[in-house]
Motif scaffolding. Sequence first.
Motif, PDB file in Angstrom:
ATOM      1  N   UNK A 176       0.737  -1.118  -0.133  1.00  0.00           N
ATOM      2  CA  UNK A 176      -0.013   0.066   0.031  1.00  0.00           C
ATOM      3  C   UNK A 176       0.925   1.164  -0.013  1.00  0.00           C
ATOM      4  N   UNK A 177       2.188   1.283  -0.848  1.00  0.00           N
ATOM      5  CA  UNK A 177       2.805   2.491  -0.671  1.00  0.00           C
ATOM      6  C   UNK A 177       3.898   2.096  -1.738  1.00  0.00           C
ATOM      7  N   UNK A 178       4.017   3.307  -2.406  1.00  0.00           N
ATOM      8  CA  UNK A 178       5.096   3.375  -3.399  1.00  0.00           C
ATOM      9  C   UNK A 178       6.412   3.439  -2.875  1.00  0.00           C
ATOM     10  N   UNK A 179       6.678   4.170  -1.703  1.00  0.00           N
ATOM     11  CA  UNK A 179       7.719   4.492  -0.894  1.00  0.00           C
ATOM     12  C   UNK A 179       8.119   3.071  -0.258  1.00  0.00           C
ATOM     13  N   UNK A 228      -4.397   7.007  -6.376  1.00  0.00           N
ATOM     14  CA  UNK A 228      -3.711   7.169  -5.076  1.00  0.00           C
ATOM     15  C   UNK A 228      -4.089   8.202  -4.550  1.00  0.00           C
ATOM     16  N   UNK A 229      -4.311   8.197  -3.238  1.00  0.00           N
ATOM     17  CA  UNK A 229      -4.628   9.308  -2.200  1.00  0.00           C
ATOM     18  C   UNK A 229      -3.340   9.449  -1.290  1.00  0.00           C
ATOM     19  N   UNK A 230      -3.489  10.319  -0.265  1.00  0.00           N
ATOM     20  CA  UNK A 230      -2.263  10.594   0.452  1.00  0.00           C
ATOM     21  C   UNK A 230      -2.024   9.468   1.355  1.00  0.00           C
ATOM     22  N   UNK A 231      -3.025   8.459   1.519  1.00  0.00           N
ATOM     23  CA  UNK A 231      -2.902   7.153   2.465  1.00  0.00           C
ATOM     24  C   UNK A 231      -3.062   6.003   1.756  1.00  0.00           C
ATOM     25  N   UNK A 232      -3.435   5.952   0.687  1.00  0.00           N
ATOM     26  CA  UNK A 232      -4.198   4.531   0.037  1.00  0.00           C
ATOM     27  C   UNK A 232      -4.020   4.596  -1.387  1.00  0.00           C
ATOM     28  N   UNK A 233      -3.447   3.214  -1.765  1.00  0.00           N
ATOM     29  CA  UNK A 233      -3.485   2.929  -3.272  1.00  0.00           C
ATOM     30  C   UNK A 233      -4.578   2.011  -3.392  1.00  0.00           C
TER      31      UNK A 233
END
Length: 302
Positions: free
Chosen positions: A17-20, A51-56
């Motif tokens: 749940x994160x690109x980073x 994408x949102x700030x907290x979720x894919x």
Amino acid sequence: MDRIACMQSFVRAIELNSFSAAAREQKTTQPTISKQIAALEKYLGVQLLTRSTTHLSLTEEGKKYYQYCQQILETVAEAEANLTGKERATGILRLGCPVLFGQMQVVPRLKAFMTRYPDVKIDLMMADRFVDIVEDGLDLSIRIGNRLDSSLISHRIGTTRRVTVATTSYFDRAGKPEKPDDLVHHDCIVYTHLTTGNEWHFLGTDGTIKVLVSGCFQTNSSVAIRAAVLSGLGIAVAPVWMFGDEIYRGDLKIVLEEYQPLPLPIYAVYRRSRFYPAKITCFIEFLAAEFKLDRWVSDCVV
């Protein structure tokens, strides 16, 4: 474009749940992961995720492609292992388990495992909550209890035997229960992650005895349960491995020995797949063999 590499980045970004997080795992940068997924979307001519700030979130096309990518990556891994003979245990094993069980039963055994399989590294996530293997990006999770997920493979590796226990000072103050029903008059320490909550189950001569208990303290933390019992706060039904040394020293006293709390199975849980890396199968076999020799977690009487 290396489509296999792009698929790997896409799958791990969704699972983590994160690109980073996917970038850190693959030792690259977040912009690189973003470019790889954008390249896939351009090649396919569809949007795979939002994408949102907290979720894919996967689009409908993304959900279909995600499933295909999983199948393709599993097939590639299986082919490489079979054709190159690299079926030895290698890589990072992402493992999850309950906190106190990890501290007392898993971590002390890791040195022996990694000595036997030096090419495996362990990334351990400990949590008392119910862990989602896919969402948390785990290869394998150790779970205690009968809450099974039919979408996953559950391999039984041991049994948690439980006892009714408190400090001797607590019993000096409050008296000892002689039968399970007496627990309603005691301060009972409740573990809120237990599937039966504050209803404790015991094995009696006529079957299962169920008792609704209460007390001044409850918690969702296995570490806090141990600390509360050792401080004399009340009675708990807890795994014998949690207090083995204190019981032998006489700091704690087991009661209701004729009414054993129902034992709980220990499972190694992992995703369904056509191919399972050796790091997963080797760890399951290792832990099952270790537990078989430990009377506190063995399926056998040793």
